[in-house]
Design an enzyme around this catalytic site. Sequence first.
Site, PDB file in Angstrom:
ATOM      1  NE  ARG A  61      -4.073   1.829   2.222  1.00 53.94           N
ATOM      2  CZ  ARG A  61      -4.141   2.791   3.151  1.00 53.94           C
ATOM      3  NH1 ARG A  61      -3.259   2.828   4.132  1.00 53.94           N
ATOM      4  NH2 ARG A  61      -5.090   3.711   3.087  1.00 53.94           N
ATOM      5  CG  HIS A  65      -1.401   5.222  -0.457  1.00 53.64           C
ATOM      6  ND1 HIS A  65      -2.207   5.852   0.474  1.00 53.64           N
ATOM      7  CD2 HIS A  65      -2.154   4.215  -0.956  1.00 53.64           C
ATOM      8  CE1 HIS A  65      -3.389   5.240   0.530  1.00 53.64           C
ATOM      9  NE2 HIS A  65      -3.369   4.239  -0.328  1.00 53.64           N
ATOM     10  CG  ASP A  66       6.331   6.840  -3.364  1.00 54.43           C
ATOM     11  OD1 ASP A  66       6.305   8.077  -3.170  1.00 54.43           O
ATOM     12  OD2 ASP A  66       7.312   6.258  -3.847  1.00 54.43           O
ATOM     13  CB  VAL A  69       0.997  11.357  -4.127  1.00 55.04           C
ATOM     14  CG1 VAL A  69       1.092  12.844  -3.787  1.00 55.04           C
ATOM     15  CG2 VAL A  69      -0.341  10.796  -3.660  1.00 55.04           C
ATOM     16  CG  ASP A  73       8.378  11.389  -5.514  1.00 55.02           C
ATOM     17  OD1 ASP A  73       7.584  10.707  -4.817  1.00 55.02           O
ATOM     18  OD2 ASP A  73       8.316  12.630  -5.588  1.00 55.02           O
ATOM     19  CB  SER A  75       7.069  12.339  -2.160  1.00 60.34           C
ATOM     20  OG  SER A  75       6.030  11.712  -2.883  1.00 60.34           O
ATOM     21  CD  GLU A  87       3.303  12.353  -1.089  1.00 58.72           C
ATOM     22  OE1 GLU A  87       3.182  11.117  -1.122  1.00 58.72           O
ATOM     23  OE2 GLU A  87       4.052  12.974  -1.865  1.00 58.72           O
ATOM     24  CG  ASN A  93      -1.225   8.562   2.832  1.00 56.86           C
ATOM     25  OD1 ASN A  93      -1.726   7.613   2.248  1.00 56.86           O
ATOM     26  ND2 ASN A  93      -0.583   9.520   2.193  1.00 56.86           N
ATOM     27  N   PRO A 162      -7.470   7.476  -4.599  1.00 53.05           N
ATOM     28  CG  PRO A 162      -7.590   5.334  -5.510  1.00 53.05           C
ATOM     29  CD  PRO A 162      -6.635   6.441  -5.220  1.00 53.05           C
ATOM     30  CG  HIS A 192      -8.180  -3.652  -1.521  1.00 50.78           C
ATOM     31  ND1 HIS A 192      -9.271  -2.855  -1.830  1.00 50.78           N
ATOM     32  CD2 HIS A 192      -7.146  -2.798  -1.305  1.00 50.78           C
ATOM     33  CE1 HIS A 192      -8.896  -1.590  -1.809  1.00 50.78           C
ATOM     34  NE2 HIS A 192      -7.609  -1.531  -1.501  1.00 50.78           N
ATOM     35  CG  ASP A 252      -5.776 -15.750  -1.592  1.00 47.66           C
ATOM     36  OD1 ASP A 252      -6.274 -14.597  -1.551  1.00 47.66           O
ATOM     37  OD2 ASP A 252      -5.956 -16.588  -0.691  1.00 47.66           O
TER      38      ASP A 252
END
Length: 325
Positions: A61, A65-66, A69, A73, A75, A87, A93, A162, A192, A252
């Site tokens: 995750r 998430h990196d 945005v 990089d 961030s 962030e 987050n 999202p 997920h 899976d």
Amino acid sequence: MSYKQLKAFILMFVYLYIVESEAQLQVGFYQSSCGLAELIVKQEVRNGFIKDKGVAAGLVRLHFHDCFVRGCDGSVLIDSTPSNTAEKDAPPNNPSLRGFEVIDNAKSRLEAICKGVVSCADILAFAARNSIEITGGLGYDVPAGRRDGRVSLASEALSNLPPPTFNVNQLTQMFATKGLTQEEMVTLSGAHTLGRSHCTSFTNRLYNFNSNSSQDPTLDTMYAAQLRQQCPQNPNANLVVPMDPSSPAITDVGYYRGVLANRGLLTSDQTLLTNPQTQFQVVQNVQNPFLWSNKFAAAMVKMGKIAVLTGNAGEIRANCRVINS
């Protein structure tokens, strides 16, 4: 210029930017400059996983998430300062992101043997791959050569990640702005299968859903009753449940089986059945787990190339939490 032409122009720009970035990343990037880089990251992921199996989901995750945005990089790893909320402290987050200590441990070991060589962005991309592998997923080669960004803004996390309430069209559109197809969106949603969700991300589906129903009618009633026992109407911000209760620490297709049974935890999970194309992909993934594993590996590699910094752009952070002075 019409709206359609403008949209096409923006998507073409995103595509060209990603293609150009791709050309500058390569598998085995650290072979001569820091040959133990990938092995050290793998060892630190294993160490973290032994202490807490949930860290694998956290690292996957973290990478997602990196990348969404400012591109991949690193961030998302930067700490907030008195003058800037980073962030990692944006509502999408905080408090849900985890796995930072694994990146810190790998970075400190790498700085000791290859000072100023391996980027935090690459460490995170390697760690996400190792997390998929250690939980039973398909391993894959990670092209590297990313450099670390120097900017991290909470406001950009809010506008580029999202939310769990998104429908299939909103998800498709957001992934398109990152150069990813609708099929890749469905494929990556399969992440997920690992980890947990905070109750606050889905209690809207359990209580006072709308004027006609207290509960989201697309949610299996027995599952909803079970979730209500775990998540009260106004839950503690730290209360969590597994995303895929059948196998929360295994990569899976259990996630897709859950969606087909109307047991997708988030609105953004269950919405995959509201579109004929995405529904077909969910069914296909359940029927052919090996196909999904291959598609997932390919989609992770592609996601890992979003808007990367290469060459002399950015920097190689000495501490993943702090921009070099």
